[in-house]
Design an enzyme around this catalytic site. Structure first.
Site, short mmCIF file in Angstrom:
data_model
loop_
_atom_site.label_atom_id
_atom_site.label_comp_id
_atom_site.label_asym_id
_atom_site.label_seq_id
_atom_site.Cartn_x
_atom_site.Cartn_y
_atom_site.Cartn_z
N GLU A 106 2.05 -12.10 -4.17
CA GLU A 106 1.08 -10.75 -4.77
C GLU A 106 0.29 -10.57 -3.72
O GLU A 106 -0.44 -11.74 -2.97
CB GLU A 106 0.67 -10.91 -6.29
N LYS B 105 -7.73 -17.94 3.64
CA LYS B 105 -6.73 -17.95 2.83
C LYS B 105 -5.48 -18.91 3.95
O LYS B 105 -5.04 -19.02 3.08
CB LYS B 105 -6.16 -17.05 2.84
N SER C 275 -16.37 -16.70 5.22
CA SER C 275 -15.21 -16.64 4.76
C SER C 275 -13.96 -15.97 5.86
O SER C 275 -12.85 -16.16 5.39
CB SER C 275 -15.06 -16.08 3.09
#
Ligand SMILES: *Cc1c(COP(=O)(O)O)cnc(C)c1O
Length: 398
Positions: free
Chosen positions: A113, A91, A380
């Site tokens: 968010e 991310k 990930s």
């Protein structure tokens, strides 16, 4: 069919994508789109982005040959190690990109968010790095469930705004962030967390995440002298998956496999497999495949992996599914939990529960994989955040 993207209208992927938002938000999105395409053409922007990825986020992430897992499944398996990135997942690539864009646009504040809190933490991290105030919208239920990430965000200087909404989860946080942005876009940038949402987010987030695949391509060519046969990645909104896939889009011999969360099983209704079990609809400003009832009401979703718990999916994935460029499978909570333990024991790597879905899919496919195939799994994120929950679920400590 192979990779024809960004079909005539930018932000459209066949019948998916687009921009289904209120007129006031259109201004904000058009401004962002213009700034993004301009930045993309500016070599100085790309240089700064990659320098920060290198010195701050720890890129390139290794492509690691998983010897014992390979023996276990009978093929050659490599792991792309996004779990080693700063803040523990892919991310950060996207939040660094959008953070730099905010600064370039002269925005003085950042909002985001978050569901499980991973995107909130990655955004708060970049906001601290850039010295910009940051406000993160988060459902009340998630605030309660994800106390440690709430604390992390506060430690990083962000303000966490609890959102009551319908379920007090990610969907409510998205709605509230969009609403806030509408009234404040002149000085604020909304850093969105995946390849979903209205244009330009799906395209922009993909372009910031494609560094994963660009690196993997170079790394596998150096290691094996040829392209891989299959790429496997978990799909929540779809950003880590498309980040890995995109650099191989023009290579039809490379198969893409996206792995969704089947939760307790697709037929129980308690899952978040938007491609495998969803239908055409509009969610968070984009047309895609979503989980909805006959009246178009968005259904509640479930996955043991909080980052996969989203009732929609990025429009480009819906489109790659429709054209057959990628295939999508689903893995249950139970299978993911097993793969979580398997990777820990075989490789000394504790994957995020999200990533464990991709590992589980490769274990499931063991019988159909040839010995000389090359498979790359995107890890990930790392699983430290999940250990407490896995311990609780297994009840016996390991
Ligand atoms: C958020 C998250 C995901 C899901 O998001 P995508 O946009 O589908 O990549 C997957 N893995 C980890 C570790 C995450 O934190």
């Amino acid at each position: 069919m192979t990779g024809q993207h960004d079909t005539e209208t930018p932000g459209r992927f066949g019948r998916f994508g687009g921009r289904y938002v209120a007129a006031t938000l259109l201004n904000a999105l058009e401004e962002l789109e213009a700034a993004f395409y301009e930045a993309k053409e500016d070599p100085a922007f790309g240089e700064e982005f990659h320098a920060i990825l290198r010195d701050y986020a720890g890129r390139p992430s290794p492509l690691y040959f998983a010897e014992r897992l390979s023996e276990e499944v009978g093929t050659r398996v490599y792991l792309k190690r996004e779990d080693l990135s700063h803040t523990g997942a892919h991310k950060i690539n996207n939040t660094i990109g959008q953070g730099l864009l905010a600064r370039r646009m002269g925005k003085r504040r950042i909002i985001a968010e978050t569901g499980a809190g991973q995107h909130g933490v990655a955004t708060a991290t970049v906001a601290a790095r850039l010295g910009l105030p940051c406000r993160v919208f988060m459902g009340t239920e998630d605030v309660r469930r994800q106390r440690l990430n709430v604390y992390r965000m506060k430690l990083l200087g962000a303000e966490v705004v609890p959102v009551e909404g319908l379920q007090g989860t990610l969907k409510d946080a998205c709605d509230e962030a969009m609403r806030y942005w509408m009234g404040n876009y002149e000085d604020t940038l909304y850093i969105f967390g995946s390849v979903a949402g209205p244009h330009p987010y799906p395209t922009m987030v993909r372009d910031f995440q494609r560094v994963i695949g660009d690196e993997a391509r170079e790394q596998i060519l150096a290691a094996e002298g040829r392209l891989p046969d299959r790429l496997v990645a978990c799909v929540g909104g779809g950003s880590n998956a498309i980040g890995l896939f995109y650099s191989f889009m023009q290579d039809p011999e490379v198969a893409f496999i996206g792995v969704e969360a089947a939760g307790h099983g697709i037929d129980t209704g308690l899952h978040s497999a938007s491609i495998c079990a969803g239908s055409y609809g509009v969610l968070d400003g984009t047309a895609s495949l979503i989980l909805q009832d006959e009246d178009g009401q968005v259904l509640p979703v479930h996955s043991v992996a909080a980052g996969l718990d989203y009732p929609g999916v990025g429009p480009e994935h819906a489109w790659m599914h429709e054209t057959g460029r990628a295939s999508y499978a689903s893995v249950t909570d139970e299978q993911a939990l097993q793969a979580f333990r398997t990777l820990a024991r075989l490789e000394g790597i504790i994957p995020a529960l999200e990533s464990a879905h991709a590992v589980a899919q490769v274990i499931k496919m063991a019988g159909e994989l040839r010995e000389d195939e090359i498979v790359i799994i995107n890890i990930s994120g790392r699983g430290d955040k999940d250990c407490e929950e896995v311990e609780r679920l297994s009840g016996e400590g390991a």
